[in-house]
Design an enzyme around this catalytic site. Structure first.
Site, mmCIF file in Angstrom:
data_model
loop_
_atom_site.group_PDB
_atom_site.id
_atom_site.type_symbol
_atom_site.label_atom_id
_atom_site.label_comp_id
_atom_site.label_asym_id
_atom_site.label_seq_id
_atom_site.Cartn_x
_atom_site.Cartn_y
_atom_site.Cartn_z
ATOM 1 N N PHE A 7 4.860 -17.766 -52.216
ATOM 2 C CA PHE A 7 3.909 -18.618 -51.501
ATOM 3 C C PHE A 7 3.275 -17.923 -50.293
ATOM 4 O O PHE A 7 3.023 -18.545 -49.269
ATOM 5 C CB PHE A 7 4.592 -19.930 -51.066
ATOM 6 C CG PHE A 7 5.559 -20.436 -52.088
ATOM 7 C CD1 PHE A 7 5.090 -20.996 -53.267
ATOM 8 C CD2 PHE A 7 6.930 -20.280 -51.929
ATOM 9 C CE1 PHE A 7 5.969 -21.414 -54.241
ATOM 10 C CE2 PHE A 7 7.816 -20.697 -52.901
ATOM 11 C CZ PHE A 7 7.331 -21.270 -54.063
ATOM 12 N N CYS A 8 3.021 -16.629 -50.428
ATOM 13 C CA CYS A 8 2.403 -15.844 -49.341
ATOM 14 C C CYS A 8 3.219 -15.966 -48.057
ATOM 15 O O CYS A 8 2.656 -15.988 -46.957
ATOM 16 C CB CYS A 8 0.959 -16.282 -49.094
ATOM 17 S SG CYS A 8 -0.121 -16.058 -50.518
ATOM 18 N N ASN A 9 4.526 -16.064 -48.189
ATOM 19 C CA ASN A 9 5.399 -16.174 -47.020
ATOM 20 C C ASN A 9 6.689 -15.419 -47.305
ATOM 21 O O ASN A 9 7.742 -16.011 -47.552
ATOM 22 C CB ASN A 9 5.692 -17.646 -46.703
ATOM 23 C CG ASN A 9 6.360 -17.836 -45.355
ATOM 24 O OD1 ASN A 9 7.019 -16.934 -44.836
ATOM 25 N ND2 ASN A 9 6.210 -19.013 -44.779
#
Length: 831
Positions: free
Chosen positions: A376-378
């Site tokens: 999740f781009c994290n």
């Protein structure tokens, strides 16, 4: 029929928003706001009205904040990194620091690339470390230093939904909290993109210096539009280097002279803003208020759904008491002030082993449930919750895993997880559909009694606004105390309640034993010969098979195999995933007449010439197939009308152009090192797909037992959409082959084919049955591999190579017989 559970990725837009916006455009003329005419003045005034509307929405005024429109939250963050008044290392003054919480989106972490170029140090801060930062108090003589530092943190984690305290803003600005022990003045960047989609933000109370947002997270439309809210106290300190159209009050083209506009917004909005999208925001605010009654009610509504789902999900157990899921959370979902409507988890088997997120995603798609998977781009939060070390990330990269692909397990450990998230239009039925899906695919009937806490009932009842028009009696979140066997039986989306991705342990052992008994010896000597039993080509991608007894082999595989594909009105490739009726289209090729004849029930046959259309009317265009770029041309209106009529939607037939570049080895697929000049048609992965009848037969017995009805071997073969069908003595022995020869043709084995939901579609009727993919996953030990990919390089002879039924197949075994995992980020066989 869609259960959409990715509201943290994007909200969905309501029809009333689009109607209000298009009505506005029909009734008004909006010109470029940089002009001075009447239509332009209307645009300028409308944009200013929207700025005030945004400030009002966040409970602040133009005296305190300025709205700078950007293309999104990411662009707003980039703008802060470029314009912040950093003091670099090496000057006489103490230098600046950029600190960010490790639980931050990639777009925040990426700011350090800009700060590094300015010789400013970046310091990552773990969430637990910020709570200890009161120890970083400075001596009195250092408290007057004015060196600017920037601390960035998310109001809500897009990974877990954790809400970090908004009180940190004032604590850090006042010096009560210090991310690191260094003299200077701290400014705060609050990443609010995830938070404001479902929670109210009061900037009158929590006055962060920079607040970047993306509006599609709130309204779903328009996309590609965001804003940076900047406090007017720091705005004059921001530095600007580039000046685009409309940002200059005056400048000289022949000398280095530039004077910026006085307005902060106009100074930083390079070029003409996306003014029609900004006008759409006005209708977004109107509709959101009208439908929901405001963000506080959205907060309560979405949290109630998340709390309910979390409560039931965390209570699910296997018969042996093992949990069905592992939830990654910092809270117990008891308070909407500290937890947003996001649930992040991995599904486990009854031994506690993680089932890869890609498998969960595929199964969810069978139930028409849309979730998000990965990190999740994290990466920071992913590492923290999944215990993934820095070394693990680097090793995963070396193993071929990159952000956004479907390699979900490396050495048995998860590379990411599954996320569901609720939005204002989510319903209790959405939550139930998701929970029924987990139960139907993981638990048997005897396991489906779910403990239900009375607190959930209380919370759900209290949180639904009775007095609001959007939550009428029909839509109200009617509570069902548990998800019973009867409900599951009546649920049309569940084929059977005993479905599972993995059979019970005893059954699984017998399957594994059967497979191991048929394992291939390290050297294959003698035995029953292997022959080709069927040859299929698929002239139109995702349409019906054309069976032949012998066929020429071209430079891209079987001649004319997947040379054509159907695209929608936007030119995007259509497959059976979106349009199952494609399998009812029957193309056949007459090599002598040089035509392809296309037939379908209820339609007059239509023919297409095999001669490539090179006339001026056939414009060459670029299309994409499974991330590959291919050159194609349109086959004309006559055939477009035929497909549009049959499929009931606007679509066209396009053909791959011979004026194409090789797409070989673009994905670094294992086994292609020596096949450097191989060219692909409109296939996803490789030139040929081979399956083994013995493997089909073993799978047939397993699926038939689960369906409690006999299956025809021919139907199963067609579901797997192979080019070459062989009869080997042992099931799955083909997975141990490195190379094969068929007659005079030499083939290299590329790897296994990881199956998607197309095998669930009956190729004779177009009907779906989830059981097939679930049974395959269960039978193969949670994998969905079936069949192998082949590539070959044709001879340079003037006579074409021919592939024939009855030809003998001679395999060469791998030196290392361990089956390689798929290396592509795509689902491997989509038509």
């Amino acid at each position: 029929g869609i259960t959409y559970l990715d509201h943290a990725g994007s909200a969905l837009f309501p029809e009333s928003l689009l109607k209000a916006f298009t009505d506005d455009l029909r009734n008004n003329v909006y010109g470029n706001p940089h002009s001075q005419n009447i239509s332009s003045k209307l645009t300028y005034d409308t944009i200013e009205h929207v700025r005030y509307r945004i400030l009002q929405y966040f409970h602040t005024t133009a005296e305190d904040y300025t709205i700078i429109f950007t293309s999104g939250c990411t662009a707003a963050l980039k703008l802060v990194a470029e314009a912040f008044p950093w003091i670099p290392e090496g000057t006489k003054q103490p230098s600046s620091r950029f600190c960010y919480l490790t639980d931050s989106h990639t777009s925040v972490v990426g700011m350090r690339g800009i700060t590094a170029s300015m010789n400013v140090l970046s310091v990552p801060i773990k969430p637990k470390e910020i709570l200890l930062s009161e120890k970083n108090r400075l001596p009195a003589e250092e408290q007057n230093c004015m060196t600017p530092h920037l601390f960035s943190y998310p109001a809500q984690s897009n990974f877990s939904g954790t809400k970090y305290p908004l009180s940190w803003i004032q604590d850090i600005k006042s010096g009560k909290l210090r991310p690191i022990k260094i003299p200077g003045k701290w400014f705060v960047l609050l990443d609010a993109a995830s938070y404001v989609s479902s929670s109210p933000l009061d900037l009158g109370v929590h006055q962060a210096d920079f607040i970047p947002i993306s509006f599609y997270k709130i309204f779903g439309f328009p996309t590609g539009l965001g804003a940076l809210l900047v406090t007017n106290r720091i705005a004059p300190l921001l530095r600007k280097t580039y000046f685009g159209g409309g940002t200059a009050a005056a400048y000289l083209a022949g000398e280095d002279f530039y004077f910026p506009r006085k307005s902060i917004a106009e100074r930083f909005e390079d070029g003409t803003v996306s003014f029609l999208d900004i006008i759409a925001l006005k209708h977004g605010f109107d509709v959101l208020e009208k439908l929901t009654g405001g963000m506080e009610k959205i907060k309560q509504h979405t949290f109630a759904l998340a709390h309910y789902t979390y409560t039931v999900l965390s209570a699910l157990k296997y018969a042996n008491g093992a949990p069905v899921v592992r939830i990654y959370s910092d809270t117990d979902f008891s308070n909407p002030d500290v937890q947003g409507p996001i649930i992040n988890f991995n599904v486990l088997d009854d031994n506690g082993e993680v089932i890869g997120f890609s498998q969960v995603d595929k199964m969810a798609s069978l139930y028409n449930i849309h979730v998000r998977t990965g990190c999740f781009c994290n990466t920071g939060a992913c590492q923290m919750h999944l215990n993934i070390s820095n070394g693990d990330i680097q090793r995963n990269l070396q193993a071929g895993h990159v952000c956004g692909d479907d390699i979900d397990l490396v050495d048995g450990r998860p590379t990411g997880s599954v996320r569901i998230s609720f939005g204002y239009m989510s319903s209790f039925e959405d939550a139930q559909t998701f929970l029924k899906f987990i139960i139907a695919t993981r638990l048997s009937e005897s396991d489906t009694e779910i403990p239900f806490q009375s607190s959930v009932t209380k919370l759900m009842t209290e949180s639904v606004p009775d007095d609001h028009p959007s939550f009428n009696n029909a839509d109200k979140l009617s509570l069902i105390p548990c998800i019973s066997d009867r409900e599951l039986g009546n649920n049309s989306s569940a084929t059977k309640t005993t479905v599972s991705w993995q059979p019970p342990e005893a059954e699984a052992e017998s399957i594994r034993a059967a497979v191991s008994e048929t394992a291939v010896p390290t050297c294959r000597r003698g035995g029953k010969p292997i022959t080709v039993t069927n040859i299929y080509l698929y002239p139109i991608k995702s349409c019906s098979a054309f069976e032949v007894t012998e066929w020429p082999v071209g430079i891209q595989g079987l001649l004319y195999d997947r040379n054509w594909m159907v695209v929608n009105q936007n030119g995007v490739c259509m497959t059976q995933k979106q349009e199952p009726r494609l399998c009812l289209v029957n193309p056949s090729i007459d090599l002598k007449k040089k035509v392809m004849v296309i037939q379908a029930e209820g339609m007059d046959p239509i023919s297409v010439s095999l001669e490539e259309n090179t006339g001026k009317e056939a414009a060459i265009c670029e299309s994409k197939v499974c991330s590959h770029r291919v050159k194609t041309y349109d086959c004309g209106e006559r055939i477009a009308d035929w497909f549009s009529l049959f499929l009931g939607r606007p679509c066209r037939l396009i053909r791959q152009s011979s004026d194409m570049k090789n797409r070989s080895n673009q994905k670094n697929t294992k086994g292609l090192a020596s096949a450097t000049n191989i060219s692909l048609s409109l296939v996803n992965e490789a030139q040929y797909l081979l399956i083994n009848v013995a493997s089909i037969l073993q799978l047939k017995e397993y699926i038939s037992a689960r369906l409690e009805e006999p299956l025809e071997i021919e139907e199963l073969i067609r579901r797997f959409r192979a080019n070459i069908v062989i009869s080997a003595p042992e099931s799955f022995e083909e997975e141990e082959w490195a190379e094969i020869s068929i007659g005079a043709l030499q083939f290299q084995v590329v790897g296994p084919c990881s199956r998607c939901q197309i095998i669930c579609i009956d190729q004779q009727s177009g009907e779906r049955n989830k059981e097939f993919l679930q049974s395959l996953s269960a039978a193969r030990g949670r994998k969905t591999n079936f069949g192998i990919y082949l590539m070959n390089q044709t001879s340079r002879s003037s006579f074409p190579d021919i592939l024939s039924v009855g030809s003998q197949v001679l395999p060469v075994l791998k030196e290392n017989t361990e089956i390689q995992p798929p290396t592509s980020s795509e689902e491997k066989y989509s038509g």
